[in-house]
Design a protein around this motif. Structure first.
Motif, PDB file in Angstrom:
ATOM      1  N   LEU A 119       0.992  -1.174   0.096  1.00  0.00           N
ATOM      2  CA  LEU A 119       0.103   0.060   0.125  1.00  0.00           C
ATOM      3  C   LEU A 119       0.917   1.280   0.115  1.00  0.00           C
ATOM      4  N   LEU A 120       2.121   1.345   0.734  1.00  0.00           N
ATOM      5  CA  LEU A 120       2.670   2.596   0.994  1.00  0.00           C
ATOM      6  C   LEU A 120       3.387   2.703  -0.290  1.00  0.00           C
ATOM      7  N   GLY A 121       4.039   1.600  -0.665  1.00  0.00           N
ATOM      8  CA  GLY A 121       4.923   1.826  -1.842  1.00  0.00           C
ATOM      9  C   GLY A 121       4.073   2.270  -3.113  1.00  0.00           C
ATOM     10  N   LEU A 122       2.962   1.823  -3.391  1.00  0.00           N
ATOM     11  CA  LEU A 122       2.108   2.216  -4.194  1.00  0.00           C
ATOM     12  C   LEU A 122       1.860   3.568  -4.353  1.00  0.00           C
ATOM     13  N   GLU A 123       1.236   4.046  -2.806  1.00  0.00           N
ATOM     14  CA  GLU A 123       0.978   5.218  -2.705  1.00  0.00           C
ATOM     15  C   GLU A 123       2.146   6.265  -3.120  1.00  0.00           C
ATOM     16  N   ALA A 124       3.172   5.849  -2.550  1.00  0.00           N
ATOM     17  CA  ALA A 124       4.448   6.781  -2.721  1.00  0.00           C
ATOM     18  C   ALA A 124       4.642   6.843  -4.289  1.00  0.00           C
ATOM     19  N   ALA A 125       4.534   5.798  -5.021  1.00  0.00           N
ATOM     20  CA  ALA A 125       4.645   5.799  -6.743  1.00  0.00           C
ATOM     21  C   ALA A 125       3.633   6.712  -7.201  1.00  0.00           C
ATOM     22  N   ARG A 126       2.642   6.674  -6.907  1.00  0.00           N
ATOM     23  CA  ARG A 126       1.615   7.367  -7.585  1.00  0.00           C
ATOM     24  C   ARG A 126       1.904   9.029  -7.294  1.00  0.00           C
ATOM     25  N   GLY A 127       2.332   9.478  -5.867  1.00  0.00           N
ATOM     26  CA  GLY A 127       2.406  10.655  -5.654  1.00  0.00           C
ATOM     27  C   GLY A 127       3.620  11.287  -6.548  1.00  0.00           C
ATOM     28  N   LEU A 128       4.599  10.406  -6.731  1.00  0.00           N
ATOM     29  CA  LEU A 128       5.698  10.872  -7.316  1.00  0.00           C
ATOM     30  C   LEU A 128       5.655  10.868  -8.895  1.00  0.00           C
ATOM     31  N   ALA A 129       4.828   9.969  -9.461  1.00  0.00           N
ATOM     32  CA  ALA A 129       4.412  10.122 -10.742  1.00  0.00           C
ATOM     33  C   ALA A 129       3.442  11.286 -11.171  1.00  0.00           C
ATOM     34  N   THR A 156      -9.748  -2.375   3.408  1.00  0.00           N
ATOM     35  CA  THR A 156      -8.307  -1.731   3.108  1.00  0.00           C
ATOM     36  C   THR A 156      -8.562  -0.926   1.882  1.00  0.00           C
ATOM     37  N   ARG A 157      -8.180   0.320   1.808  1.00  0.00           N
ATOM     38  CA  ARG A 157      -8.065   1.277   0.519  1.00  0.00           C
ATOM     39  C   ARG A 157      -6.877   1.505   0.275  1.00  0.00           C
ATOM     40  N   LEU A 158      -6.715   1.819  -1.106  1.00  0.00           N
ATOM     41  CA  LEU A 158      -5.494   2.583  -1.860  1.00  0.00           C
ATOM     42  C   LEU A 158      -5.576   3.782  -1.858  1.00  0.00           C
ATOM     43  N   LYS A 159      -4.852   4.747  -1.120  1.00  0.00           N
ATOM     44  CA  LYS A 159      -5.060   6.357  -1.231  1.00  0.00           C
ATOM     45  C   LYS A 159      -4.074   6.665  -2.312  1.00  0.00           C
ATOM     46  N   ALA A 160      -4.643   6.475  -3.631  1.00  0.00           N
ATOM     47  CA  ALA A 160      -3.774   6.955  -4.856  1.00  0.00           C
ATOM     48  C   ALA A 160      -4.614   7.614  -5.621  1.00  0.00           C
ATOM     49  N   LYS A 161      -4.390   8.624  -6.196  1.00  0.00           N
ATOM     50  CA  LYS A 161      -5.098   9.510  -7.232  1.00  0.00           C
ATOM     51  C   LYS A 161      -5.525   8.717  -8.320  1.00  0.00           C
ATOM     52  N   ASP A 162      -6.667   8.687  -8.593  1.00  0.00           N
ATOM     53  CA  ASP A 162      -7.160   8.018  -9.916  1.00  0.00           C
ATOM     54  C   ASP A 162      -6.947   6.635  -9.808  1.00  0.00           C
ATOM     55  N   VAL A 163      -7.043   6.131  -8.788  1.00  0.00           N
ATOM     56  CA  VAL A 163      -7.202   4.470  -8.491  1.00  0.00           C
ATOM     57  C   VAL A 163      -7.902   4.555  -7.414  1.00  0.00           C
ATOM     58  N   ASP A 164      -9.175   3.790  -7.763  1.00  0.00           N
ATOM     59  CA  ASP A 164     -10.258   3.717  -6.764  1.00  0.00           C
ATOM     60  C   ASP A 164     -10.170   2.162  -6.300  1.00  0.00           C
TER      61      ASP A 164
END
Length: 480
Positions: free
Chosen positions: A158-168, A319-327
């Motif tokens: 979860l944290l890795g993907l959220e960081a990845a989305r934020g950096l992208a 569990t929810r993924l807090k990443a923009k444009d990914v629900d």
């Protein structure tokens, strides 16, 4: 006056101090020891800070005057070095001590760094490599990442993907390196993981699966164990966490993966309790805010005597993924196979549109689900799961977000939501509680958050709370 000492000022420790003060302002002294220099903040929203959608100030849980206003002895940049359980004292790193009648360990967890040559130098991450765990980590990541620069994220949780989305989202060229064959293997089955990877690819995130980082060269990047290379000016390490049990273990408390606690959240010493990521309870999934805050409420009841029979029985989490444009939402039995002989399992896959929906039912009740790219279905299925009521007979409509629980109406607007609908799962706040808070004078999202704590957890309910606030405001205008 009874003295309660809380070691840890993260989301669990901060909430416990709030809960205690909400029940007792006269008979209990509260001391909170925080290792970081910051006042409490919402760790779950750090990916939004990295992505630029929020500032550090926006994720604060407490302002600088909170402790003084509520009679809490808050000590920032203060670390506990040891516990004397006989004398009931906590020794600090400066040699001073703090006495306690009850001690609560809310020490959280620390990042796990996978074995990789060159990644650690004398026990510290090498230059150009940063963990993703704290507010200071966010500052380091932002200082080291420039738009267009290649970044590698080690870890597809979860944290890795959220960081990845934020950096992208900031314009970095991001590659996620994950040793398992699909992303979020704890929360998703293989099919959902594949659809998620495809969805992330459309957002500019490359995913390398089933490979490990073997060697790190600062300024160059990662060499993987299959011989390939991932260029990276910055490496963000988010490969998992380890419950912080050192203090408890050195004090002779029973530890396993975490600090072992019972339903009263007591450790093997009845005067010492543990909550949050550091605590190991059979009904808890670590790393999520909802269990920690439910534990804080139960423990506050016990420590203040407000509800002596209170017990923590575990938390059924979503569990929810807090990443923009990914629900994405995942709950319960996510790994039950479609051909399971003792469960009804349905699955719809639409990878071209980034959608995946899986539903697990037993005796007509939802016991598990994975919902990616279908937010209406996620909201309905979560309601069914929370309330334990029979699912609609039209399962396909349910997976497509076109069916609602019995007695409910189509919720195209906040007015259509049933009053009992849980809007904020982290804090168990219903629509009716938000309406009551509004009628009591709370205004806007900020006012409702202060009155009910809605939106202060994972943040996924913010849009719904905002819509309810707008609806209440327009309703008042219509009657004026």
């Amino acid at each position: 006056m009874r003295s309660i000492v809380i070691v840890g000022y993260g989301m669990a420790g901060a909430r416990l101090a709030e809960e205690i003060r909400g029940r007792d302002t006269e008979n209990t002294g509260v001391t909170v020891l925080g290792a970081e220099p910051h006042h409490a903040y919402n760790r779950i929203l750090l990916s939004s800070v990295v992505g630029g959608g929020m500032t550090p100030e926006m994720v604060r849980l407490h302002d600088a005057g909170w402790a003084g206003k509520h009679g809490v002895d808050l000590r920032l940049s203060t670390t506990a070095a040891g516990i004397d359980r006989v004398a009931r004292k906590v020794t600090l790193t400066d040699g001073s001590t703090v006495d306690y009648d009850a001690l609560v360990l809310a020490t959280g967890s620390r990042p796990w760094v996978p074995p990789c040559e060159g990644l650690l130098v004398d026990g510290v991450l090498a230059p150009g490599a940063v963990a993703f765990r704290t507010l200071d980590d966010c500052a380091r990541i932002l200082a080291a990442s420039r738009p267009g620069a290649p970044v590698a994220v080690v870890g597809g949780g979860l944290l890795g993907l959220e960081a990845a989305r934020g950096l992208a989202g900031r314009g970095n060229l991001v590659t996620v390196v994950h040793p398992v064959g699909h992303l979020l293997e704890r929360q998703l089955d293989r099919g959902a993981g594949q659809v998620l990877a495809a969805r992330l690819a459309t957002l500019g995130i490359e995913v390398r699966l089933g490979v490990r980082a073997a060697r790190y060269v600062p300024g160059d990047g990662l060499k993987l164990d299959d011989g390939s290379h991932v260029p990276a000016d910055l490496v963000v390490v988010s490969a998992g966490v380890i419950p912080e049990t050192t203090l408890a273990r050195d004090a002779g408390l029973t530890t396993d993966r975490g600090i072992v606690v019972d339903d009263s959240l007591r450790t093997s010493d009845f005067r010492v309790h543990a909550i949050g990521d550091c605590a190991q309870h059979p009904g808890t999934v670590s790393g999520l805010v909802q269990p920690a805050w439910e534990q804080a409420a139960v423990l506050a009841d016990l420590l203040t005597g407000a509800r002596p029979a209170a017990r923590y029985r575990g938390t059924p989490v979503v569990t929810r993924l807090k990443a923009k444009d990914v629900d994405l939402a995942a709950l319960g039995e996510v790994h039950t196979e479609v051909d399971s002989p003792d469960a009804e399992v349905l699955c719809l896959t639409d990878p071209a549109r980034g959608r995946y929906a899986k539903l697990v039912l037993r005796d007509d009740r939802v016991t598990g689900a994975i919902v990616l790219g279908v937010p209406d279905a996620a909201a309905t299925i979560t309601q069914l799961y929370d309330r334990g009521i029979p699912a609609p007979s039209d399962r396909i409509a349910l997976l497509l977000g076109r069916a609602l629980p019995p007695g409910a109406t189509v919720a195209h607007s906040p007015a259509d939501l049933p009053a009992a609908t849980t809007v904020c799962r982290c804090n168990t706040v219903s629509k009716s509680q938000l309406v009551k808070a509004w009628r009591g004078g709370a205004r806007g999202v900020a006012g409702l958050a202060t009155a009910t704590k809605a939106t202060t957890g994972c943040g996924s309910c913010r849009d719904t709370v905002s819509a309810i606030a707008d609806w209440l405001a327009s309703s008042e205008e219509g009657t004026s």
